[in-house]
Design an enzyme around this catalytic site. Structure first.
Site, PDB file in Angstrom:
ATOM      1  N   GLY A  58       1.954   2.390  10.848  1.00 32.66           N
ATOM      2  CA  GLY A  58       3.244   3.387  10.604  1.00 32.66           C
ATOM      3  C   GLY A  58       3.889   4.167  12.028  1.00 32.66           C
ATOM      4  CB  SER A  87       4.895  -1.406  12.135  1.00 32.30           C
ATOM      5  OG  SER A  87       4.401  -0.015  12.373  1.00 32.30           O
ATOM      6  CD  GLU A 129      -3.194   5.642   6.713  1.00 35.15           C
ATOM      7  OE1 GLU A 129      -3.090   5.895   5.455  1.00 35.15           O
ATOM      8  OE2 GLU A 129      -2.017   5.394   7.273  1.00 35.15           O
ATOM      9  CG  ASN A 151      -1.641   1.271   1.504  1.00 32.54           C
ATOM     10  OD1 ASN A 151      -1.829   2.259   0.670  1.00 32.54           O
ATOM     11  ND2 ASN A 151      -2.423   1.564   2.541  1.00 32.54           N
ATOM     12  CG  HIS A 189      -6.050   2.058   5.022  1.00 31.36           C
ATOM     13  ND1 HIS A 189      -5.579   3.073   5.801  1.00 31.36           N
ATOM     14  CD2 HIS A 189      -4.909   1.189   4.709  1.00 31.36           C
ATOM     15  CE1 HIS A 189      -4.380   2.721   6.384  1.00 31.36           C
ATOM     16  NE2 HIS A 189      -3.864   1.983   5.800  1.00 31.36           N
ATOM     17  CE  LYS A 243      -0.206   3.391   4.733  1.00 35.03           C
ATOM     18  NZ  LYS A 243      -0.087   3.604   6.374  1.00 35.03           N
ATOM     19  CD  GLU A 284      -3.741  -2.280   7.245  1.00 34.24           C
ATOM     20  OE1 GLU A 284      -2.526  -2.442   6.709  1.00 34.24           O
ATOM     21  OE2 GLU A 284      -4.207  -1.088   7.101  1.00 34.24           O
TER      22      GLU A 284
HETATM   23  P1  PGA Z   1       2.680   0.320   7.743  1.00 32.99           P
HETATM   24  O1  PGA Z   1       1.044   0.660   7.007  1.00 32.99           O
HETATM   25  O2  PGA Z   1       3.165  -1.059   7.236  1.00 32.99           O
HETATM   26  O3  PGA Z   1       3.404   1.579   7.027  1.00 32.99           O
HETATM   27  O4  PGA Z   1       2.483   0.420   9.108  1.00 32.99           O
HETATM   28  C1  PGA Z   1       0.366  -0.579   6.850  1.00 32.99           C
HETATM   29  C2  PGA Z   1      -1.021   0.187   6.179  1.00 32.99           C
HETATM   30  O5  PGA Z   1      -1.380   1.234   6.593  1.00 32.99           O
HETATM   31  O6  PGA Z   1      -1.528  -0.533   5.247  1.00 32.99           O
END
Ligand code: PGA
Length: 249
Positions: A170, A210, A94, A8, A92, A10, A164
């Site tokens: 993140g 992460s 976010e 992903n 997601h 982003k 998640e």
């Molecule tokens: P990250 O993000 O691996 O940077 O923690 C995962 C995600 O948001 O899909």
């Protein structure tokens, strides 16, 4: 279950950096674990051009719940199909937290994706406050139930599920393999109740938050963790491919 690792990106990337990253994924060729990248909308054509003749799949990070119409700034599932997307991330955290994607809208987006034969990667997960309040399972169940209620068992079964935990995205804080496995097992049990045991057993449930080359193997060794949804580490070809390799072993 079918193993899968999805990057992903982003809101990262640019034509030059993408060309290098996609080129490295193309050069890696077929891996034991299938993998895919979900890129920003403007780069779908680039992903299609550079990955089209490979076994690497690509997709988008969101779609409109509407099929077409006066929705300035929105992108429909049919438009994603024009660029041969296989996947689309839906719900997601976010988008849920920052862009008003409620459970109901997420369910509508799953329906929109399914109607054009895009495979939704349906994200679910609790915040730190929710985990501390002991409502992780209730939150995840509510998020899944909204999709079941609106779209039905067949549509839910057509999704890849991504667990998640919001507090692990993140942040460098990963759920322990045991913490993640416990929620994955819960998710599979709920899917089993809604979709049937055999169907649930065959579904892909990804962990995200992460995931790095250093912790991927331990997470993917858990019985109900079928791969990962990878944010930051998917932007570095070597790290992403190491995670893909960890899912195969
Ligand atoms: P990250 O993000 O691996 O940077 O923690 C995962 C995600 O948001 O899909």
């Amino acid at each position: 279950m079918r193993k899968l690792v999805v990057g992903n990106w982003k809101m990262h990337g640019g034509l030059d950096a993408n060309a290098a990253l996609l080129g490295a994924l193309y050069a890696a060729g077929r891996q034991a674990c299938p993998f895919a990248v979900c890129v920003p909308f403007p780069y779908l054509q680039q992903a299609q051009a550079l990955l089209g003749s490979s076994s690497v799949a690509w997709g988008a990070q969101d779609l409109s719940e509407h099929a077409s119409g006066a929705y300035t700034g929105e992108v429909s599932g049919a438009m994603l199909k024009d660029f041969a997307c296989r996947y689309v991330i839906v719900g997601h955290s976010e988008r849920r937290a920052l862009f008003g994607d409620t459970d109901e809208r997420v369910a509508a987006k799953v329906g929109a994706a399914i109607s054009v034969k895009l495979q939704p990667i349906l994200c679910v997960g609790e915040t730190l406050g929710e985990r501390e309040a002991g409502v992780t399972e209730a939150v995840v169940e509510r998020q899944l139930a909204a999709v079941f209620a609106r779209c039905g068992a067949e549509a839910l079964a057509a999704c890849v599920i991504a667990y998640e935990p919001v507090w692990a995205i993140g942040t460098g804080k990963t759920a322990s393999p045991e913490q993640a496995q416990a929620v994955h097992a819960f998710i599979r049990a709920r899917l089993s109740a809604w979709c049937g045991e055999d169907v649930a057993a065959a579904m892909t449930i990804l962990y995200g938050g992460s995931v790095k080359p250093q912790n991927a193997a331990e997470l993917f060794a858990q019985a109900d963790i079928d791969g990962g949804l990878i944010g930051g580490a998917s932007l570095v070809a070597g790290d992403f491919l190491a995670i893909v390799a960890a899912a195969a072993s």
